[in-house]
Design a protein around this motif. Sequence first.
Motif, PDB file in Angstrom:
ATOM      1  N   UNK A 219       0.820  -1.198   0.000  1.00  0.00           N
ATOM      2  CA  UNK A 219       0.000   0.000   0.000  1.00  0.00           C
ATOM      3  C   UNK A 219       0.861   1.257   0.000  1.00  0.00           C
ATOM      4  N   UNK A 220       0.203   2.394  -0.007  1.00  0.00           N
ATOM      5  CA  UNK A 220       0.910   3.657  -0.174  1.00  0.00           C
ATOM      6  C   UNK A 220       1.948   3.943   0.902  1.00  0.00           C
TER       7      UNK A 220
ATOM      8  N   UNK B 207     -10.393  -5.289  -2.631  1.00  0.00           N
ATOM      9  CA  UNK B 207      -9.436  -6.341  -2.323  1.00  0.00           C
ATOM     10  C   UNK B 207      -9.388  -7.427  -3.385  1.00  0.00           C
ATOM     11  N   UNK B 208     -10.549  -7.810  -3.905  1.00  0.00           N
ATOM     12  CA  UNK B 208     -10.576  -8.891  -4.882  1.00  0.00           C
ATOM     13  C   UNK B 208     -10.106  -8.475  -6.270  1.00  0.00           C
TER      14      UNK B 208
ATOM     15  N   UNK C 269       0.904  -5.317   3.123  1.00  0.00           N
ATOM     16  CA  UNK C 269       1.417  -6.069   1.981  1.00  0.00           C
ATOM     17  C   UNK C 269       0.536  -7.267   1.687  1.00  0.00           C
ATOM     18  N   UNK C 270       0.531  -7.670   0.432  1.00  0.00           N
ATOM     19  CA  UNK C 270      -0.230  -8.816  -0.030  1.00  0.00           C
ATOM     20  C   UNK C 270       0.663  -9.654  -0.929  1.00  0.00           C
TER      21      UNK C 270
ATOM     22  N   UNK D 247      -0.616   1.221  -8.991  1.00  0.00           N
ATOM     23  CA  UNK D 247      -2.068   1.367  -8.946  1.00  0.00           C
ATOM     24  C   UNK D 247      -2.384   2.747  -8.393  1.00  0.00           C
ATOM     25  N   UNK D 248      -2.844   3.640  -9.244  1.00  0.00           N
ATOM     26  CA  UNK D 248      -3.127   5.008  -8.827  1.00  0.00           C
ATOM     27  C   UNK D 248      -4.335   5.112  -7.906  1.00  0.00           C
ATOM     28  N   UNK D 249      -5.165   4.085  -7.882  1.00  0.00           N
ATOM     29  CA  UNK D 249      -6.371   4.118  -7.052  1.00  0.00           C
ATOM     30  C   UNK D 249      -6.108   3.740  -5.608  1.00  0.00           C
ATOM     31  N   UNK D 250      -4.979   3.113  -5.346  1.00  0.00           N
ATOM     32  CA  UNK D 250      -4.571   2.801  -3.987  1.00  0.00           C
ATOM     33  C   UNK D 250      -5.624   2.055  -3.189  1.00  0.00           C
TER      34      UNK D 250
END
Length: 129
Positions: free
Chosen positions: A52-53, A107-108, A58-59, A99-102
Amino acid sequence: QVQLVESGGGLVQAGGSLRLSCAASGRTFSSYAMGWFRQAPGKEREFVARINRSGAITTYADSVKGRFTISRDNAKNTVYLQMNSLKPEDTAVYYCVADSHGAATLSNRRTLSATYDYWGQGTQVTVSS
């Protein structure tokens, strides 16, 4: 508008480690969630990791969980992928993505290629037996 440049790929023996770096241009790096995908010859691109930002969340794909670590340094506009205990099946071209949408990305959808606005040129990782 955003450029992503990967580096750090190469040839490594199974069980070894490699650290990939992704340098991002632009002023808005800290506003993007970042990630890594990979593509092996003859295979579809697959999700590897996302951060994430802020770097706090983390994923990971199940295939790399426990072996790979994604991190970022927003002051340096750089994201990293530390790869340990590498396996031959990790051999692929690795792509840095943004990913600009953050956090707005559901999640999916965070493991989908179409989610990411920007892609680097890729760096080859080859793991030998």
